[in-house]
Motif scaffolding. Structure first.
Motif, PDB file in Angstrom:
ATOM      1  N   TRP A 233       0.842  -1.196   0.000  1.00  0.00           N
ATOM      2  CA  TRP A 233       0.000   0.000   0.000  1.00  0.00           C
ATOM      3  C   TRP A 233       0.876   1.245   0.000  1.00  0.00           C
ATOM      4  O   TRP A 233       1.945   1.261   0.643  1.00  0.00           O
ATOM      5  N   GLY A 234       0.433   2.231  -0.722  1.00  0.00           N
ATOM      6  CA  GLY A 234       1.191   3.482  -0.742  1.00  0.00           C
ATOM      7  C   GLY A 234       0.377   4.577  -1.393  1.00  0.00           C
ATOM      8  O   GLY A 234      -0.851   4.525  -1.434  1.00  0.00           O
ATOM      9  N   ARG A 235       1.078   5.574  -1.910  1.00  0.00           N
ATOM     10  CA  ARG A 235       0.376   6.664  -2.581  1.00  0.00           C
ATOM     11  C   ARG A 235       1.286   7.264  -3.634  1.00  0.00           C
ATOM     12  O   ARG A 235       2.518   7.092  -3.557  1.00  0.00           O
ATOM     13  N   THR A 236       0.697   7.923  -4.607  1.00  0.00           N
ATOM     14  CA  THR A 236       1.495   8.683  -5.571  1.00  0.00           C
ATOM     15  C   THR A 236       1.181  10.153  -5.351  1.00  0.00           C
ATOM     16  O   THR A 236       0.047  10.521  -5.046  1.00  0.00           O
ATOM     17  N   GLU A 237       2.192  10.978  -5.475  1.00  0.00           N
ATOM     18  CA  GLU A 237       2.021  12.406  -5.191  1.00  0.00           C
ATOM     19  C   GLU A 237       3.200  13.161  -5.762  1.00  0.00           C
ATOM     20  O   GLU A 237       4.360  12.760  -5.555  1.00  0.00           O
ATOM     21  N   LEU A 238       2.923  14.244  -6.480  1.00  0.00           N
ATOM     22  CA  LEU A 238       3.954  15.150  -6.988  1.00  0.00           C
ATOM     23  C   LEU A 238       5.073  14.381  -7.704  1.00  0.00           C
ATOM     24  O   LEU A 238       6.247  14.689  -7.540  1.00  0.00           O
ATOM     25  N   GLY A 239       4.705  13.382  -8.481  1.00  0.00           N
ATOM     26  CA  GLY A 239       5.697  12.644  -9.262  1.00  0.00           C
ATOM     27  C   GLY A 239       6.482  11.604  -8.487  1.00  0.00           C
ATOM     28  O   GLY A 239       7.447  11.046  -8.999  1.00  0.00           O
ATOM     29  N   LEU A 240       6.103  11.355  -7.228  1.00  0.00           N
ATOM     30  CA  LEU A 240       6.798  10.329  -6.438  1.00  0.00           C
ATOM     31  C   LEU A 240       5.827   9.223  -6.052  1.00  0.00           C
ATOM     32  O   LEU A 240       4.655   9.489  -5.790  1.00  0.00           O
ATOM     33  N   LEU A 241       6.375   7.999  -6.015  1.00  0.00           N
ATOM     34  CA  LEU A 241       5.622   6.875  -5.449  1.00  0.00           C
ATOM     35  C   LEU A 241       6.142   6.676  -4.027  1.00  0.00           C
ATOM     36  O   LEU A 241       7.348   6.511  -3.823  1.00  0.00           O
ATOM     37  N   PHE A 242       5.248   6.748  -3.041  1.00  0.00           N
ATOM     38  CA  PHE A 242       5.631   6.492  -1.650  1.00  0.00           C
ATOM     39  C   PHE A 242       5.124   5.101  -1.286  1.00  0.00           C
ATOM     40  O   PHE A 242       3.910   4.869  -1.305  1.00  0.00           O
ATOM     41  N   LEU A 243       6.044   4.189  -0.972  1.00  0.00           N
ATOM     42  CA  LEU A 243       5.635   2.854  -0.530  1.00  0.00           C
ATOM     43  C   LEU A 243       5.491   2.920   0.978  1.00  0.00           C
ATOM     44  O   LEU A 243       6.447   3.254   1.685  1.00  0.00           O
ATOM     45  N   GLU A 244       4.286   2.661   1.462  1.00  0.00           N
ATOM     46  CA  GLU A 244       4.040   2.888   2.894  1.00  0.00           C
ATOM     47  C   GLU A 244       4.019   1.600   3.707  1.00  0.00           C
ATOM     48  O   GLU A 244       4.479   1.584   4.842  1.00  0.00           O
ATOM     49  N   MET A 245       3.483   0.531   3.135  1.00  0.00           N
ATOM     50  CA  MET A 245       3.383  -0.695   3.929  1.00  0.00           C
ATOM     51  C   MET A 245       3.310  -1.910   3.012  1.00  0.00           C
ATOM     52  O   MET A 245       2.562  -1.902   2.034  1.00  0.00           O
ATOM     53  N   VAL A 278      10.006   5.997  -3.304  1.00  0.00           N
ATOM     54  CA  VAL A 278      10.678   6.172  -2.010  1.00  0.00           C
ATOM     55  C   VAL A 278      10.092   5.185  -1.009  1.00  0.00           C
ATOM     56  O   VAL A 278       8.871   4.978  -0.982  1.00  0.00           O
ATOM     57  N   VAL A 279      10.960   4.579  -0.207  1.00  0.00           N
ATOM     58  CA  VAL A 279      10.480   3.664   0.822  1.00  0.00           C
ATOM     59  C   VAL A 279      11.338   3.802   2.078  1.00  0.00           C
ATOM     60  O   VAL A 279      12.518   4.126   1.992  1.00  0.00           O
ATOM     61  N   GLU A 280      10.703   3.601   3.216  1.00  0.00           N
ATOM     62  CA  GLU A 280      11.399   3.564   4.507  1.00  0.00           C
ATOM     63  C   GLU A 280      11.274   2.157   5.009  1.00  0.00           C
ATOM     64  O   GLU A 280      10.168   1.613   5.032  1.00  0.00           O
ATOM     65  N   THR A 281      12.370   1.551   5.406  1.00  0.00           N
ATOM     66  CA  THR A 281      12.287   0.198   5.947  1.00  0.00           C
ATOM     67  C   THR A 281      13.241   0.110   7.137  1.00  0.00           C
ATOM     68  O   THR A 281      13.914   1.090   7.454  1.00  0.00           O
ATOM     69  N   ARG A 292      17.357  -5.575  -4.256  1.00  0.00           N
ATOM     70  CA  ARG A 292      17.267  -6.498  -5.390  1.00  0.00           C
ATOM     71  C   ARG A 292      16.429  -5.913  -6.514  1.00  0.00           C
ATOM     72  O   ARG A 292      16.599  -6.210  -7.678  1.00  0.00           O
ATOM     73  N   PHE A 293      15.477  -5.048  -6.134  1.00  0.00           N
ATOM     74  CA  PHE A 293      14.612  -4.450  -7.156  1.00  0.00           C
ATOM     75  C   PHE A 293      15.073  -3.038  -7.528  1.00  0.00           C
ATOM     76  O   PHE A 293      14.297  -2.246  -8.049  1.00  0.00           O
ATOM     77  N   GLY A 294      16.350  -2.727  -7.255  1.00  0.00           N
ATOM     78  CA  GLY A 294      16.938  -1.490  -7.776  1.00  0.00           C
ATOM     79  C   GLY A 294      16.876  -0.308  -6.830  1.00  0.00           C
ATOM     80  O   GLY A 294      17.190   0.818  -7.234  1.00  0.00           O
ATOM     81  N   TYR A 295      16.466  -0.506  -5.572  1.00  0.00           N
ATOM     82  CA  TYR A 295      16.406   0.613  -4.625  1.00  0.00           C
ATOM     83  C   TYR A 295      17.794   0.861  -4.037  1.00  0.00           C
ATOM     84  O   TYR A 295      18.548  -0.091  -3.804  1.00  0.00           O
ATOM     85  N   GLN A 296      18.122   2.147  -3.826  1.00  0.00           N
ATOM     86  CA  GLN A 296      19.414   2.487  -3.227  1.00  0.00           C
ATOM     87  C   GLN A 296      19.196   3.258  -1.944  1.00  0.00           C
ATOM     88  O   GLN A 296      18.314   4.122  -1.889  1.00  0.00           O
ATOM     89  N   HIS A 308      20.586  -2.046  14.906  1.00  0.00           N
ATOM     90  CA  HIS A 308      19.465  -1.880  13.975  1.00  0.00           C
ATOM     91  C   HIS A 308      19.295  -0.412  13.579  1.00  0.00           C
ATOM     92  O   HIS A 308      19.657   0.479  14.337  1.00  0.00           O
ATOM     93  N   ALA A 309      18.734  -0.208  12.385  1.00  0.00           N
ATOM     94  CA  ALA A 309      18.581   1.175  11.903  1.00  0.00           C
ATOM     95  C   ALA A 309      17.351   1.289  11.019  1.00  0.00           C
ATOM     96  O   ALA A 309      16.885   0.312  10.433  1.00  0.00           O
ATOM     97  N   ARG A 310      16.826   2.507  10.959  1.00  0.00           N
ATOM     98  CA  ARG A 310      15.771   2.838   9.997  1.00  0.00           C
ATOM     99  C   ARG A 310      16.497   3.226   8.716  1.00  0.00           C
ATOM    100  O   ARG A 310      17.444   4.044   8.752  1.00  0.00           O
ATOM    101  N   ILE A 311      16.070   2.646   7.584  1.00  0.00           N
ATOM    102  CA  ILE A 311      16.812   2.847   6.333  1.00  0.00           C
ATOM    103  C   ILE A 311      15.887   3.499   5.302  1.00  0.00           C
ATOM    104  O   ILE A 311      14.739   3.081   5.134  1.00  0.00           O
ATOM    105  N   PHE A 312      16.385   4.516   4.623  1.00  0.00           N
ATOM    106  CA  PHE A 312      15.610   5.261   3.628  1.00  0.00           C
ATOM    107  C   PHE A 312      16.165   4.920   2.251  1.00  0.00           C
ATOM    108  O   PHE A 312      17.377   4.993   2.042  1.00  0.00           O
ATOM    109  N   MET A 313      15.278   4.522   1.334  1.00  0.00           N
ATOM    110  CA  MET A 313      15.749   4.060   0.017  1.00  0.00           C
ATOM    111  C   MET A 313      14.915   4.712  -1.093  1.00  0.00           C
ATOM    112  O   MET A 313      13.755   5.065  -0.878  1.00  0.00           O
TER     113      MET A 313
END
Ligand SMILES: CC(C)(COP(=O)(O)OP(=O)(O)OC[C@H]1O[C@@H](n2cnc3c(N)ncnc32)[C@H](O)[C@@H]1OP(=O)(O)O)[C@@H](O)C(=O)NCCC(=O)NCCS
Length: 318
Positions: A233-245, A278-281, A292-296, A308-313
């Protein structure tokens, strides 16, 4: 819903039906034809995917009726339902009305408005709309339906004029009566949160002039049981895809389910014109999956829990 009305008059078998989001392309073409017909082609700037979203959802922002003859769409009427305080209820605002040139004077426009009349009558709504003062044939057509046409001057505040005005005026707020009382929250407070979220989103729209936030997601359902076993689940906004869960049940992991969900959602975001995702994990969740799917990774904040850490990709979707 089919056959709001049928009007075979001089045009073969024709019926009027409600449009669904799959008609976005043909409706878009007819709206552009109307804008060109009225000399306003340059003002039209919507995309078909925006139009599809406007026609989608439980309460669509835009409705349309289509006149169809032998599988071909030959006319269209779009409308919105607005609240009007003078009547203390909803009114229909007709937006665009267009009949293909070769199908005019065959009762198509009349059939579309007959369909609208039934919708309005069933809901106790009246209808109103604007007509170009130079469009004498449209006025003759509306008079033939018994529509009152009265003079009214239309005020249009352009985006440019609004921005200039907004930028030149200091922000004036209402003076608070007294200091607001602070309450510390330790519960979800959903009503307060959604009120703030709506106000914040409105602020964003006011600042950017863009109102394009839309939910996006995909889910996996087990065929035999109908049980949902995973989703993204997520949202699209201002040209970005936000992956939320994202979540996949334990016994469905390692079976490419995550990849299927991710690709479906990314493809939909691309179709909506998104350039990046954009995703936060968390380090103990799925950073390797996203890699693996190209996120940096572009940032990480260590948790209080050691190691442990919160990671932004993010990922380029172009
Ligand atoms: C205006 C429009 C929607 C009317 O649709 P239509 O299918 O051609 O209209 P109908 O055949 O149902 O016409 C019903 C009656 O309206 C009147 N009418 C329609 N077009 C007319 C015209 N050009 N001149 C005079 N009267 C007209 C007639 O009384 C007609 O009955 P008749 O054909 O028996 O004489 C269509 O011509 C159109 O798409 N025009 C271009 C776009 C436009 O102007 N849209 C409206 C924007 S507000």
């Amino acid at each position: 819903m089919r056959a709001e009305t049928s009007a075979p008059r001089r045009s073969g078998t024709m019926h009027v039906r409600r449009a669904d989001p799959a008609h976005a392309e043909v409706i878009g073409r007819l709206i552009r034809s109307l804008a060109a017909y009225e000399g306003h082609a340059a003002e039209v700037r919507f995309s078909d995917s925006q139009l599809r979203r406007a026609l989608s959802g439980g309460v669509p922002r835009l409705h349309a009726l289509l006149a169809e003859c032998r599988g071909e769409i030959i006319g269209m009427l779009t409308y919105t339902v607005d609240f009007a305080i003078w009547v203390g209820g909803d009114v229909v605002r007709v937006d665009d009305v267009f009949v293909s040139e070769s199908a005019r004077r065959k009762g198509v426009g009349t059939a579309l408005f007959d369909g609208l009349a039934r919708i309005c009558a069933a809901a106790g709504m009246t209808a109103r709309w604007e007509i170009e003062s130079a469009n004498a044939s449209a006025q003759a057509f509306y008079r033939s339906l018994g529509v009152d046409i009265g003079p009214k001057i239309i005020a249009r505040w352009s985006e440019h004029a609004i921005r200039e005005r907004a930028a030149s005026q200091p922000l004036v707020g209402l003076k608070p009566c007294s200091d607001p009382v602070l309450t510390l929250l330790s519960v979800a407070d959903e009503p307060g949160r959604s009120h703030a979220a709506a106000a914040l989103y409105q602020h964003n729209v006011d600042r950017t002039g863009i109102d394009d936030r839309a939910p996006v997601g995909a889910k996996l359902v087990e065929p035999g049981t109908g049980r949902m076993v995973g989703g993204l689940w997520g949202r699209t906004e201002l040209g970005l895809l936000f992956l939320e869960m994202m979540f996949i049940e334990a016994n469905y992991r390692g079976k490419s389910c995550g990849g299927r969900l991710l690709m479906a959602v990314e493809n939909e975001a691309r179709a909506r014109g998104c350039l990046r995702s954009v995703v936060e994990t968390s380090s103990f969740q799925a950073p390797i999956f996203y890699q693996r799917f190209g996120y940096q990774e572009f940032g990480r904040v260590p948790f209080g829990a050691p190691g442990h850490a919160r990671i932004f990709m993010s990922k380029d979707l172009t």
